[in-house]
Design a protein around this motif. Structure first.
Motif, mmCIF file in Angstrom:
data_model
loop_
_atom_site.group_PDB
_atom_site.id
_atom_site.type_symbol
_atom_site.label_atom_id
_atom_site.label_comp_id
_atom_site.label_asym_id
_atom_site.label_seq_id
_atom_site.Cartn_x
_atom_site.Cartn_y
_atom_site.Cartn_z
ATOM 1 N N LEU A 129 0.810 -1.219 0.000
ATOM 2 C CA LEU A 129 0.000 0.000 0.000
ATOM 3 C C LEU A 129 0.841 1.266 0.000
ATOM 4 N N ASN A 130 2.128 1.135 -0.253
ATOM 5 C CA ASN A 130 2.942 2.348 -0.347
ATOM 6 C C ASN A 130 2.611 3.120 -1.603
ATOM 7 N N ALA A 131 2.845 4.429 -1.561
ATOM 8 C CA ALA A 131 2.195 5.333 -2.510
ATOM 9 C C ALA A 131 2.881 5.497 -3.857
ATOM 10 N N GLY A 132 4.073 5.007 -4.034
ATOM 11 C CA GLY A 132 4.700 5.168 -5.343
ATOM 12 C C GLY A 132 6.210 5.154 -5.252
ATOM 13 N N TRP A 133 6.860 5.467 -6.386
ATOM 14 C CA TRP A 133 8.307 5.340 -6.490
ATOM 15 C C TRP A 133 9.035 6.150 -5.426
ATOM 16 N N HIS A 134 8.542 7.354 -5.072
ATOM 17 C CA HIS A 134 9.250 8.193 -4.104
ATOM 18 C C HIS A 134 9.381 7.487 -2.751
ATOM 19 N N GLU A 135 8.439 6.604 -2.412
ATOM 20 C CA GLU A 135 8.548 5.840 -1.171
ATOM 21 C C GLU A 135 9.402 4.584 -1.363
ATOM 22 N N PHE A 136 9.232 3.913 -2.483
ATOM 23 C CA PHE A 136 10.021 2.715 -2.737
ATOM 24 C C PHE A 136 11.501 3.040 -2.898
ATOM 25 N N ALA A 137 11.820 4.219 -3.415
ATOM 26 C CA ALA A 137 13.220 4.609 -3.545
ATOM 27 C C ALA A 137 13.894 4.670 -2.182
ATOM 28 N N VAL A 138 13.173 5.175 -1.185
ATOM 29 C CA VAL A 138 13.720 5.232 0.176
ATOM 30 C C VAL A 138 13.893 3.821 0.737
ATOM 31 N N ALA B 256 0.070 -1.842 -8.472
ATOM 32 C CA ALA B 256 -0.037 -0.806 -9.496
ATOM 33 C C ALA B 256 -1.367 -0.068 -9.452
ATOM 34 N N THR B 257 -2.388 -0.640 -8.797
ATOM 35 C CA THR B 257 -3.680 0.040 -8.735
ATOM 36 C C THR B 257 -3.825 0.901 -7.485
ATOM 37 N N PHE B 258 -2.905 0.786 -6.541
ATOM 38 C CA PHE B 258 -2.995 1.549 -5.298
ATOM 39 C C PHE B 258 -2.039 2.731 -5.257
ATOM 40 N N GLY B 259 -0.854 2.575 -5.809
ATOM 41 C CA GLY B 259 0.126 3.643 -5.661
ATOM 42 C C GLY B 259 1.097 3.733 -6.822
ATOM 43 N N GLY B 260 1.055 4.856 -7.526
ATOM 44 C CA GLY B 260 2.042 5.104 -8.560
ATOM 45 C C GLY B 260 1.707 4.581 -9.940
ATOM 46 N N GLY B 261 0.773 3.651 -10.047
ATOM 47 C CA GLY B 261 0.383 3.138 -11.348
ATOM 48 C C GLY B 261 1.360 2.115 -11.903
ATOM 49 N N ILE B 262 1.116 1.723 -13.148
ATOM 50 C CA ILE B 262 1.927 0.696 -13.794
ATOM 51 C C ILE B 262 3.377 1.140 -13.942
ATOM 52 N N SER B 263 3.607 2.392 -14.313
ATOM 53 C CA SER B 263 4.973 2.857 -14.563
ATOM 54 C C SER B 263 5.830 2.774 -13.302
ATOM 55 N N ASP B 264 5.273 3.158 -12.151
ATOM 56 C CA ASP B 264 6.046 3.085 -10.913
ATOM 57 C C ASP B 264 6.300 1.637 -10.501
ATOM 58 N N ALA B 265 5.289 0.775 -10.683
ATOM 59 C CA ALA B 265 5.471 -0.638 -10.339
ATOM 60 C C ALA B 265 6.585 -1.261 -11.183
ATOM 61 N N VAL B 266 6.606 -0.941 -12.468
ATOM 62 C CA VAL B 266 7.655 -1.452 -13.354
ATOM 63 C C VAL B 266 9.016 -0.888 -12.949
#
Length: 219
Positions: free
Chosen positions: A61-70, A84-94
């Motif tokens: 449930l993290n919100a996107g790349w800016h959180e995963f980068a950390v 991909a449907t909760f945070g950041g979309g397909i592009s961030d998940a990829v």
């Protein structure tokens, strides 16, 4: 980390409790320990990963790349599970999947909600070419594809080996059951150009509406 206390009270895990649980899992063939701590307890998650002898997973449930980068920088997980449907979309998940591949980490997107999430994340998993199994919701008798995947026209069914075929229809392959929507759905908003104009006049006033119209024509 997801404390469920609907029926009765439940303990809120901290680093010490998660460490004890991970120690108890060691040597038992546990595939991974998922979401053992709060989704933003990044330092504790990294420390737990250093201590544990079982893979640590999370990120659903993290919100996107800016959180995963950390999380990647701190080394929070062995297995990353963005949805991909909760945070950041397909592009961030990829993007997360590529970062995992570069670091030798596992990747398996979260699908545990409904047919739309299942469809989107199934494509993400297949496109990223990861060998890690894809976890998907199947809990008979209540949570089965026919219920989980409504209102899709066809549920996503697994074969005898638990393998789900990737849809080959255009786009994501999402096709809705229009009859089901007609029986159970209720349209509460219908936007047309005229309706938008009337709405703008009512909410913003005539002067603002005319100003926006002139600006739009100039574009």
């Amino acid at each position: 980390g997801w404390r469920v206390a609907l029926v009765d009270d439940a303990p809120l895990w901290d680093l010490q409790r998660a460490t004890r649980f991970a120690d108890a899992c060691a040597g038992l063939g546990v595939a991974w320990l998922e979401e053992p701590l709060d989704m933003y307890a990044w330092d504790d998650l990294a420390e737990l990963r250093r201590r544990a002898q079982v893979p640590i997973a999370g990120g659903e449930l993290n919100a996107g790349w800016h959180e995963f980068a950390v999380m990647l920088e701190k080394g929070c997980f062995d297995l990353y599970q963005p949805d991909a449907t909760f945070g950041g979309g397909i592009s961030d998940a990829v993007r997360v999947a590529r970062a995992c591949r570069e670091r030798g980490l596992a990747f398996s997107p979260h699908t545990w909600s409904n047919g739309f999430s299942m469809m989107v994340n199934l494509h993400v998993h297949a496109a990223c070419g990861d060998d890690h199994p894809l976890e998907y919701p199947l809990e008979p008798p209540g949570w089965i594809p026919e219920y989980r995947d409504a209102p899709l026209a066809e549920p996503l069914l697994a074969d005898a080996n638990g393998t789900v075929a990737i849809p080959e229809a255009p786009g994501l392959g999402i096709e809705l059951d229009e009859d089901l929507l007609a029986r159970h759905g209720e349209k509460f908003f219908d936007l047309t150009s005229k309706g938008l104009a009337v709405k703008t006049v009512r909410e913003k006033g005539l002067f603002t509406a005319l100003k926006l119209a002139r600006k739009k024509r100039r574009r």
